[in-house]
Design a protein around this motif. Structure first.
Motif, mmCIF file in Angstrom:
data_model
loop_
_atom_site.group_PDB
_atom_site.id
_atom_site.type_symbol
_atom_site.label_atom_id
_atom_site.label_comp_id
_atom_site.label_asym_id
_atom_site.label_seq_id
_atom_site.Cartn_x
_atom_site.Cartn_y
_atom_site.Cartn_z
ATOM 1 N N THR A 42 -13.378 7.297 -6.142
ATOM 2 C CA THR A 42 -13.056 5.907 -5.971
ATOM 3 C C THR A 42 -11.458 5.902 -6.673
ATOM 4 N N TRP A 46 -9.066 4.803 -3.112
ATOM 5 C CA TRP A 46 -7.897 3.472 -2.983
ATOM 6 C C TRP A 46 -7.033 3.628 -2.600
ATOM 7 N N VAL A 110 -11.386 -0.771 -4.022
ATOM 8 C CA VAL A 110 -11.511 0.221 -2.293
ATOM 9 C C VAL A 110 -12.714 -0.257 -1.591
#
Length: 312
Positions: A42, A46, A110
């Motif tokens: 994750t 991002w 995200v």
């Protein structure tokens, strides 16, 4: 510390530290290792979606992905051979901490960055504003997580820029300048690039008398710097931060698509050479020409979002 150095620490230094820790610190359980993988995934998502890659170049997060995958070899082998090695209480603590971090990264970083890549309805489509080349979008998209212009106050005299786009030119290796953050604006590949009309219309306003300052100096008193404002029928397009005395059109001139307007410079509130472009409705106040209702824009049908590479 320069903004580029700060970005390098946040976007490269911290991820490399996490990747290193993952490789050398044993995981307490398979659950904990799986959550570590999710946290790195994750975080890297991002970086790919919302990071600003001026230096090092835009492809750096993909290198980090490869390093992250490699960092799991040792922990996987260790768990396969020895199984869980820590007390049950610590295993639950590690799992809980990493799980909370995953939720925070997804929710705060995200999701907003991913949402910013969706194109809102009603965008005006303009032609290419620059000569052919590869251009990296440093700011653009439908959320403030990827477009800093959306932070402009809706009551500000510069509200027309709220849906603006910033472009820099990159070479075949993804670099946008000779060096990390050279002070000479001429060291940036986009500096001096011809700016051309992105629509058929009439030149509404121009300015060309402001100097090009050295990087990372800015001129906050004249945010747009040297510029050309083109009236394209029922909307206007601003092309800003142009080079000193490079503007070759005047107010009232008729322009066709592709007609030269000026050259990219480093004037106004620009920390380094780039082309700022935005679309707006005509301002109701002639004394505030950039206070019109902001409009979303696409360039030859492409929605410019941070980290997108446009090949014009």
């Amino acid at each position: 510390m320069t903004p580029i150095a700060q970005l390098a620490i946040i976007q490269v230094g911290i991820p490399l530290l996490l990747i290193l820790l993952n490789a050398v610190v044993p995981a307490s359980s398979w659950w904990a290792l799986g959550l570590r993988a999710l946290l790195l995934a994750t975080g890297l998502a991002w970086l790919i979606l919302g990071g600003t890659w001026l230096y090092p170049p835009w492809w750096t997060p993909f290198v980090l992905v490869v390093l992250a995958l490699a960092s799991f070899v040792r922990p996987v082998l260790r768990l396969s051979r020895r199984g869980t090695t820590r007390r049950r209480g610590w295993r639950w603590s590690e799992t809980t901490i990493v799980a909370l971090l995953v939720v925070a990264v997804v929710a705060l970083l995200v999701v907003p960055a991913a949402a910013g890549r969706s194109q809102p309805p009603g965008a005006v489509d303009i032609a290419e504003p620059l000569d052919p080349g590869a251009y990296y979008v440093t700011s653009g998209g439908s959320r403030s997580a990827v477009n800093r212009h959306l932070l402009t106050s809706d009551s500000d005299q510069w509200r027309g820029q709220r849906r603006g786009v910033d472009l820099v030119k990159v070479d075949g290796l993804g670099r946008r300048a000779h060096g990390m953050a050279p002070a000479d604006p001429a060291a940036y590949y986009i500096y001096g690039a011809p700016v051309i009309s992105p629509c058929v219309g009439t030149v509404a306003e121009t300015r060309a008398d402001l100097p090009d300052h050295r990087v990372p100096d800015t001129d906050s008193d004249n945010p747009a710097g040297n510029y050309v404002l083109v009236s394209c029928g029922d909307y206007e397009v601003l092309l800003a931060h142009l080079q000193h005395e490079s503007v070759v059109v005047r107010a009232g001139d008729h322009v066709e698509i592709g007609v030269p307007l000026g050259k990219v410079g480093n004037s106004g509130d620009a920390a380094e050479p780039h082309l700022h472009i935005h679309a707006q409705r005509r301002s109701p106040d002639p004394a505030k020409p950039f206070a019109g209702d902001p409009l979303w824009l696409t360039i030859d049908g492409h929605f410019p979002v941070r980290n997108r590479l446009l090949r014009l």
